[in-house]
Enzyme design. Structure first.
Site, PDB file in Angstrom:
ATOM      1  N   LYS A 286      88.242  71.625  12.992  1.00 23.64           N
ATOM      2  CA  LYS A 286      87.455  71.979  14.180  1.00 23.64           C
ATOM      3  C   LYS A 286      86.057  72.441  13.800  1.00 23.64           C
ATOM      4  CE  LYS A 286      91.020  72.898  17.603  1.00 23.64           C
ATOM      5  NZ  LYS A 286      91.516  73.824  18.655  1.00 23.64           N
TER       6      LYS A 286
ATOM      7  N   LYS B 281      96.017  59.364  17.091  1.00 22.22           N
ATOM      8  CA  LYS B 281      96.789  59.942  18.186  1.00 22.22           C
ATOM      9  C   LYS B 281      95.993  59.899  19.486  1.00 22.22           C
ATOM     10  CE  LYS B 281      99.327  64.226  19.261  1.00 22.22           C
ATOM     11  NZ  LYS B 281      99.633  65.590  18.772  1.00 22.22           N
TER      12      LYS B 281
ATOM     13  N   LYS C 124      92.096  62.884  24.444  1.00 22.99           N
ATOM     14  CA  LYS C 124      90.819  62.778  25.145  1.00 22.99           C
ATOM     15  C   LYS C 124      89.691  63.345  24.312  1.00 22.99           C
ATOM     16  CE  LYS C 124      88.512  63.736  29.504  1.00 22.99           C
ATOM     17  NZ  LYS C 124      88.540  64.459  30.777  1.00 22.99           N
TER      18      LYS C 124
END
Length: 333
Positions: free
Chosen positions: A114, A196, A199
């Protein structure tokens, strides 16, 4: 609560729910209430590590809750609540911060991932995120936690924190185990089948099926899914697009991959995609109908939010009071 083991699951309202969420988690969650004390939460505090539009976040929180209810995760058989409505989560997270080592947090792969994706917002919450997740689990003395591969490391650090605290202060927390039930389908992107379905990972709207897409949109997205050129419906690492569509078809039909391959032997990709689209739409039709009904009943949703917070708080504050006493804080009046 009954003598059954407690299982806890959380879902972030950081994006609109997808077919991946449905087949990978929600479809299996609805089967657990007969065997476990089930606690389900909207993990809205976790979403604060990434900047989002506040109104959108509130909308998504209500929609995820409505989806839980539409899936049969009702407030009668389960505890369903919003994480931020139980202040004990943030309170225990601070205590656990003080029993977690920097080296442990530095090793978390999700923090590294992240941080790379949000280089302009590498905040302290992103770093200490595992402590809040540990608080989520340990507050409810959860025996079992369903986790995907991307969350397994967070469960391991939760276990380490719980064991460390128990070793210092005596038995305080249940040390949770990973829940290994029937494996949910791993749904990959329709346009990017090597990754995977997510969105947040793709700007291509045709890559992901959202549960709030209408049925025509869903069918058209499946029919436009990437495949390959040999026109043979067979799973394999060299055929990621077809393998993904077969996995989706089997997840909604209950068939095995081998059965599906036999069913579509000699059938072209066009007919195969049409059959997958029809099966997915028939699976989602009753869920979408109930979801729309629940979402319109604002009074019911608000009552579930209030009732869930009260039920969850009773359990959470029993644990938090025990923790505060053990670490030497004055009791509340």
């Amino acid at each position: 609560m009954s003598e059954n083991k407690t299982i806890l699951s959380l879902m972030q309202p950081s994006g609109d729910a997808s077919l991946g969420n449905y087949l990978g988690a929600l479809k299996n969650w609805q089967k657990l209430a007969k065997e476990y004390n089930c606690i389900y939460a909207i993990a809205d505090l976790h979403t604060l590590t990434v900047r989002q539009e506040p109104a959108e976040k509130r909308r998504r929180s209500r929609e995820i809750l409505a989806l839980f209810l539409a899936m049969g995760l009702n407030e009668r058989d389960n505890i369903v609540f919003v994480q931020s409505h139980v202040a004990a989560h943030a309170e225990l997270a601070w205590v656990l911060n003080c029993y977690t080592y920097m080296g442990e947090l530095n090793r978390m792969t999700q923090f590294k991932d992240k941080s790379a994706r949000h280089a302009d917002n590498i905040n302290a919450g992103l770093f200490t995120y595992p402590c809040l997740m540990a608080a989520d689990i340990l507050l409810y003395q959860a025996d079992l936690v369903p986790v995907g591969e991307d969350q397994r490391q967070h469960l391991e650090i939760t276990r380490d924190i719980a064991e460390r605290f128990n070793n210092i202060y005596g038995n305080t927390f249940t040390v949770p185990e990973a829940y290994i039930g029937k494996t949910g389908a791993r749904v990959m992107g329709l346009q990017e089948p090597e990754r995977k379905m997510s969105k947040s990972e793709s700007a291509n709207a045709n890559n992901i099926i959202l549960l709030n897409d209408d049925l025509n949109q869903i069918a058209n997205k499946i029919k436009r899914a990437v495949t390959d050129s040999d026109n043979v419906v067979k799973a394999g690492p060299e055929k990621p697009g077809i393998t993904n569509l077969l996995n989706i078809y089997c997840a909604v039909s209950g068939k095995t991959i081998e059965e599906a391959e036999m069913e579509f032997a000699g059938v072209g990709y066009g007919a195969f995609k049409g059959a997958v689209a029809e099966a997915v739409c028939e699976e989602l039709r009753p869920v979408k109908d109930e979801y729309e009904r629940v979402l319109k009943d604002k009074g019911y949703i608000e009552s579930v939010i209030k009732d869930g917070a009260e039920k969850a708080s009773r359990i959470a504050y029993r644990t938090l009071s025990k923790v505060y006493k053990k670490v030497g804080l004055l009791p509340r009046g």
